[in-house]
Design a protein around this motif. Structure first.
Motif, PDB file in Angstrom:
ATOM      1  N   PRO A  68       0.817  -1.214   0.000  1.00 12.42           N
ATOM      2  CA  PRO A  68       0.000   0.000   0.000  1.00 12.42           C
ATOM      3  C   PRO A  68       0.849   1.262   0.000  1.00 12.42           C
ATOM      4  N   TYR A  69       0.244   2.329  -0.486  1.00 11.81           N
ATOM      5  CA  TYR A  69       0.792   3.682  -0.330  1.00 11.81           C
ATOM      6  C   TYR A  69      -0.360   4.531   0.190  1.00 11.81           C
ATOM      7  N   ALA A  70      -0.230   5.000   1.445  1.00  6.81           N
ATOM      8  CA  ALA A  70      -1.344   5.653   2.117  1.00  6.81           C
ATOM      9  C   ALA A  70      -1.183   7.166   2.157  1.00  6.81           C
ATOM     10  N   THR A  71      -2.308   7.866   2.125  1.00  7.41           N
ATOM     11  CA  THR A  71      -2.354   9.322   2.318  1.00  7.41           C
ATOM     12  C   THR A  71      -3.582   9.654   3.157  1.00  7.41           C
ATOM     13  N   CYS A  72      -3.532  10.808   3.853  1.00 13.19           N
ATOM     14  CA  CYS A  72      -4.654  11.279   4.668  1.00 13.19           C
ATOM     15  C   CYS A  72      -5.253  12.532   4.057  1.00 13.19           C
ATOM     16  N   LEU A  73      -6.565  12.624   4.077  1.00  9.93           N
ATOM     17  CA  LEU A  73      -7.279  13.817   3.624  1.00  9.93           C
ATOM     18  C   LEU A  73      -8.235  14.262   4.718  1.00  9.93           C
ATOM     19  N   PRO A  74      -8.075  15.495   5.226  1.00 10.64           N
ATOM     20  CA  PRO A  74      -6.907  16.370   5.023  1.00 10.64           C
ATOM     21  C   PRO A  74      -5.766  15.911   5.911  1.00 10.64           C
ATOM     22  N   ARG A 112     -13.641  14.747  10.779  1.00 12.48           N
ATOM     23  CA  ARG A 112     -13.697  13.675   9.778  1.00 12.48           C
ATOM     24  C   ARG A 112     -12.356  13.603   9.065  1.00 12.48           C
ATOM     25  N   LEU A 113     -11.753  12.442   9.094  1.00 13.70           N
ATOM     26  CA  LEU A 113     -10.515  12.182   8.364  1.00 13.70           C
ATOM     27  C   LEU A 113     -10.712  10.970   7.467  1.00 13.70           C
ATOM     28  N   GLN A 114     -10.118  11.025   6.282  1.00 16.14           N
ATOM     29  CA  GLN A 114     -10.222   9.910   5.323  1.00 16.14           C
ATOM     30  C   GLN A 114      -8.830   9.420   4.972  1.00 16.14           C
ATOM     31  N   CYS A 115      -8.626   8.128   5.124  1.00 20.71           N
ATOM     32  CA  CYS A 115      -7.361   7.502   4.737  1.00 20.71           C
ATOM     33  C   CYS A 115      -7.548   6.844   3.375  1.00 20.71           C
ATOM     34  N   LEU A 116      -6.695   7.199   2.427  1.00 22.94           N
ATOM     35  CA  LEU A 116      -6.736   6.618   1.082  1.00 22.94           C
ATOM     36  C   LEU A 116      -5.458   5.826   0.853  1.00 22.94           C
ATOM     37  N   ALA A 117      -5.579   4.740   0.081  1.00 28.18           N
ATOM     38  CA  ALA A 117      -4.387   3.922  -0.172  1.00 28.18           C
ATOM     39  C   ALA A 117      -4.483   3.278  -1.540  1.00 28.18           C
ATOM     40  N   TYR A 146      -2.631  12.104  14.229  1.00 29.94           N
ATOM     41  CA  TYR A 146      -3.349  10.847  14.015  1.00 29.94           C
ATOM     42  C   TYR A 146      -2.658  10.072  12.903  1.00 29.94           C
ATOM     43  N   LYS A 147      -2.560   8.767  13.103  1.00 26.77           N
ATOM     44  CA  LYS A 147      -1.829   7.913  12.153  1.00 26.77           C
ATOM     45  C   LYS A 147      -2.778   6.875  11.573  1.00 26.77           C
ATOM     46  N   CYS A 148      -2.802   6.800  10.235  1.00 23.11           N
ATOM     47  CA  CYS A 148      -3.542   5.742   9.542  1.00 23.11           C
ATOM     48  C   CYS A 148      -2.543   4.720   9.028  1.00 23.11           C
ATOM     49  N   VAL A 149      -2.800   3.443   9.299  1.00 27.51           N
ATOM     50  CA  VAL A 149      -1.959   2.354   8.804  1.00 27.51           C
ATOM     51  C   VAL A 149      -2.783   1.540   7.808  1.00 27.51           C
TER      52      VAL A 149
END
Length: 390
Positions: A293-299, A311-316, A359-362
């Motif tokens: 995976p390659y993850a990013t957070c928005l925002p 509200r946070l969205q993690c995209l990968a 905040y960390k998204c894995v």
């Protein structure tokens, strides 16, 4: 004319004037059953003050099949152990002195596919001959048709129409020998019919083969594919890729193709071609490149006031399936009211000042994981006071 005859005529005239054409209804009007099920269709006549007669007919005046029965008074038509031939329209016709009325019911019979191959095989053909095998499928709903080669999971490229799917070889080669299966599938089931084809080659014709026909590689790794070929004179071996050029990070040494630092764009079918004066032969390697995976957070940075929602969205990007997990950087844990979803969202309905932080998204899959960070700043609520003096 005697008195009795006149009376009879008068009674008949009075009866005819007062009579009305029958009114009927069909229940059900449209019905769908599976093959082997039974169904009854009712012909209901409204108003019985005058004699009437009921009669059932099938569309195009076809006779009722042996498994179709009509009740003694004609009110119910029953089809037992429904078969595909029973499909069609059934018409109830009602007669009385004033005329006739009819109503129609439509019966659909669903059944699993049946498959017919032409030619049925087994086939014995010579190298260089054109060959085609036609697969015809019937069923309701109309089945989808596809060809597969035994021992391979790949769908073959074929020519398809509504009810027929044809596999063709403009010129057969020795490696085309094998067992081929046509599969027909609908909501009622799946049927498969196989045919064996043996290609008889001339002496010295090339025959290419690969030890590994399917490769699953990890992005960034190096992959080698080796091809072997027999024939006299010794065949010349070349490599190509179906519908695309070979990756630019490739080398060919003899019969070995090496691709370094593979990427997902390098997935596809690779072709080893062996050629000599008697013809040519091909062997195939299917490569699928999987990526971590390659993850990013928005925002990735957000400022909110206490009491607002976060509200946070993690995209990968990466090979599926992907899973997501949210954490707080450091030792702090997520707020008890925090909600996370399987598609990578984090929601806190009413944030507090203590929810400030990183905040960390894995994001993870079966190859590896990737982290993305979002910095959250929660400002305290503004309070407006009134100052008084005594």
């Amino acid at each position: 004319m005697d008195t009795s005859t006149v009376a009879a005529i008068l009674i008949s005239l009075v009866f005819s004037v007062g009579a009305q054409a029958p009114v009927l209804s069909i229940e059900p009007r449209v019905v769908s059953v599976r093959q082997g099920e039974s169904i009854s269709i009712r012909c209901i006549v409204d108003g019985r003050e005058h004699p009437f007669t009921r009669e059932w007919k099938k569309s195009h005046s076809l006779p009722l099949a042996d498994n179709v029965k009509v009740s003694p008074d004609g009110s119910v038509l029953t089809i037992a152990d429904a078969q595909p031939d029973n499909q069609g329209q059934y018409r109830c016709v009602v007669f009385n002195y004033a005329g006739r009325t009819s109503g129609t019911a439509v019966l659909n019979v669903r059944y699993p596919p049946t498959v017919t191959l032409t030619p049925a095989g087994p086939l014995r053909v010579r190298v260089g001959e054109p060959v085609s095998i036609e697969c015809r499928g019937t069923g309701r709903p109309r089945p989808t048709l596809k060809w597969k080669r035994q021992g391979s999971t790949l769908d073959l490229v074929t020519k398809a129409t509504e009810d027929v799917n044809t596999i063709e070889w403009a010129v057969v080669r020795p490696e085309d020998s094998g067992v081929y299966a046509c599969q027909a599938q609908n909501n009622e089931g799946m049927t498969e019919v196989k045919v064996e084809m043996t290609v008889q080659g001339g002496q010295g014709a090339p025959l290419a083969s690969v030890a590994v026909k399917e490769i699953t590689a990890v992005q960034g790794h190096t992959v080698t594919m080796e091809c072997h070929a027999s024939g006299t004179p010794k065949p010349v071996i070349t490599w190509s890729k179906l519908r695309a050029p070979l990756p630019w990070k490739h080398t060919v040494s003899g019969s070995v193709l090496t691709v370094t630092d593979v990427g997902r764009q390098d997935s596809g079918q690779y072709i080893c071609n062996a050629t000599n004066t008697h013809g040519y032969s091909e062997a195939y390697v299917q490569m699928e490149v999987e990526s971590p995976p390659y993850a990013t957070c928005l925002p990735d940075q957000v400022r909110v006031r206490a009491g607002d929602s976060l509200r946070l969205q993690c995209l990968a990007h990466g090979s599926p399936p992907l899973s997501f997990q949210w954490r707080r950087a450091g030792r702090a844990s997520l707020a008890p009211s925090a909600e996370t979803t399987s598609d990578g969202r984090l929601l806190i309905a009413q944030v507090k000042v203590t929810d400030s932080g990183t905040y960390k998204c894995v994001a993870s899959n079966h190859i590896g994981s990737s982290e993305a960070l979002a910095k959250v700043t929660v400002k305290s609520e503004l309070r407006v006071g009134t100052e008084t003096t005594g």
